[in-house]
Design a protein around this motif. Structure first.
Motif, mmCIF file in Angstrom:
data_model
loop_
_atom_site.group_PDB
_atom_site.id
_atom_site.type_symbol
_atom_site.label_atom_id
_atom_site.label_comp_id
_atom_site.label_asym_id
_atom_site.label_seq_id
_atom_site.Cartn_x
_atom_site.Cartn_y
_atom_site.Cartn_z
ATOM 1 N N CYS A 260 6.143 -2.673 37.327
ATOM 2 C CA CYS A 260 6.502 -1.856 36.160
ATOM 3 C C CYS A 260 6.503 -2.668 34.867
ATOM 4 O O CYS A 260 6.034 -2.184 33.845
ATOM 5 N N TRP A 261 6.986 -3.903 34.871
ATOM 6 C CA TRP A 261 7.019 -4.716 33.652
ATOM 7 C C TRP A 261 5.605 -5.071 33.203
ATOM 8 O O TRP A 261 5.249 -4.916 32.050
ATOM 9 N N VAL A 262 4.789 -5.516 34.129
ATOM 10 C CA VAL A 262 3.411 -5.884 33.794
ATOM 11 C C VAL A 262 2.625 -4.654 33.343
ATOM 12 O O VAL A 262 1.888 -4.711 32.360
ATOM 13 N N ARG A 263 2.809 -3.547 34.006
ATOM 14 C CA ARG A 263 2.092 -2.325 33.612
ATOM 15 C C ARG A 263 2.541 -1.826 32.245
ATOM 16 O O ARG A 263 1.751 -1.293 31.482
ATOM 17 N N ARG A 264 3.819 -2.003 31.927
ATOM 18 C CA ARG A 264 4.305 -1.610 30.598
ATOM 19 C C ARG A 264 3.599 -2.454 29.528
ATOM 20 O O ARG A 264 3.177 -1.936 28.497
ATOM 21 N N LEU A 265 3.449 -3.748 29.782
ATOM 22 C CA LEU A 265 2.751 -4.625 28.831
ATOM 23 C C LEU A 265 1.268 -4.282 28.747
ATOM 24 O O LEU A 265 0.677 -4.299 27.666
ATOM 25 N N GLU A 266 0.659 -3.961 29.883
ATOM 26 C CA GLU A 266 -0.746 -3.563 29.877
ATOM 27 C C GLU A 266 -0.946 -2.252 29.121
ATOM 28 O O GLU A 266 -1.943 -2.081 28.410
ATOM 29 N N ALA A 267 -0.005 -1.321 29.245
ATOM 30 C CA ALA A 267 -0.093 -0.061 28.503
ATOM 31 C C ALA A 267 -0.003 -0.323 27.000
ATOM 32 O O ALA A 267 -0.732 0.297 26.210
ATOM 33 N N LEU A 268 0.852 -1.246 26.602
ATOM 34 C CA LEU A 268 0.940 -1.608 25.187
ATOM 35 C C LEU A 268 -0.358 -2.251 24.714
ATOM 36 O O LEU A 268 -0.796 -2.015 23.589
ATOM 37 N N ALA A 269 -0.997 -3.053 25.569
ATOM 38 C CA ALA A 269 -2.279 -3.673 25.204
ATOM 39 C C ALA A 269 -3.341 -2.608 24.982
ATOM 40 O O ALA A 269 -4.092 -2.659 23.995
#
Length: 144
Positions: A65-74
């Motif tokens: 979830c943390w990594v995907r949240r950052l990827e979504a922001l990217a």
């Protein structure tokens, strides 16, 4: 428009770098902490879900979830639009920063430099987004 495209690309790179920081075993080495490389396997599994966030109900796993949240922001940062900037600022303010604070309280102290770096990056982008959205006229009004 070239300036705006450059900003989008740099913001996209910022979030991809942050996602890589937490996604793989060599992530912490990206910012000068090779001692932590490979040590994140157990750490990333210690997140039961942050109170008040959606992941609380599912018992979130930071690796996803943390990594995907950052990827979504990217992905969002790579695209334009004033409404999108407002959504990104809200996401950082209401989800990313509280999640990061929760992770900081749960993870070992040796991860503090990595988490502090991440917090500074998020706050710098939030500052940019707030400046960008403050320059805009309120919705429904047109600038002269």
């Amino acid at each position: 428009m070239q300036g705006e495209a450059w900003i989008r690309r740099s913001r996209n790179r910022r979030y991809r770098r942050l996602a890589a920081l937490f996604a793989g075993p060599l992530g912490p080495a990206l910012i000068g902490h090779p001692k932590l490389a490979g040590a994140e396997t157990g750490v990333l599994q210690r997140c039961p879900g942050a109170p008040g966030l959606l992941c609380e109900a599912t018992g979130g796993v930071a690796r996803t979830c943390w990594v995907r949240r950052l990827e979504a922001l990217a992905q969002s940062a790579a695209k334009g639009g004033k409404r999108r900037r407002n959504q990104e600022a809200a996401l950082i303010r209401k989800e990313a920063l509280p999640c990061l604070e929760f992770l900081t309280s749960r993870w070992p102290r040796e991860w503090e430099p990595v988490l502090e770096y991440t917090r500074r990056q998020l706050e710098a982008d939030l500052q940019y987004l707030e400046k960008e959205t403050a320059d805009e006229p309120p919705s429904g009004e047109k600038s002269a």
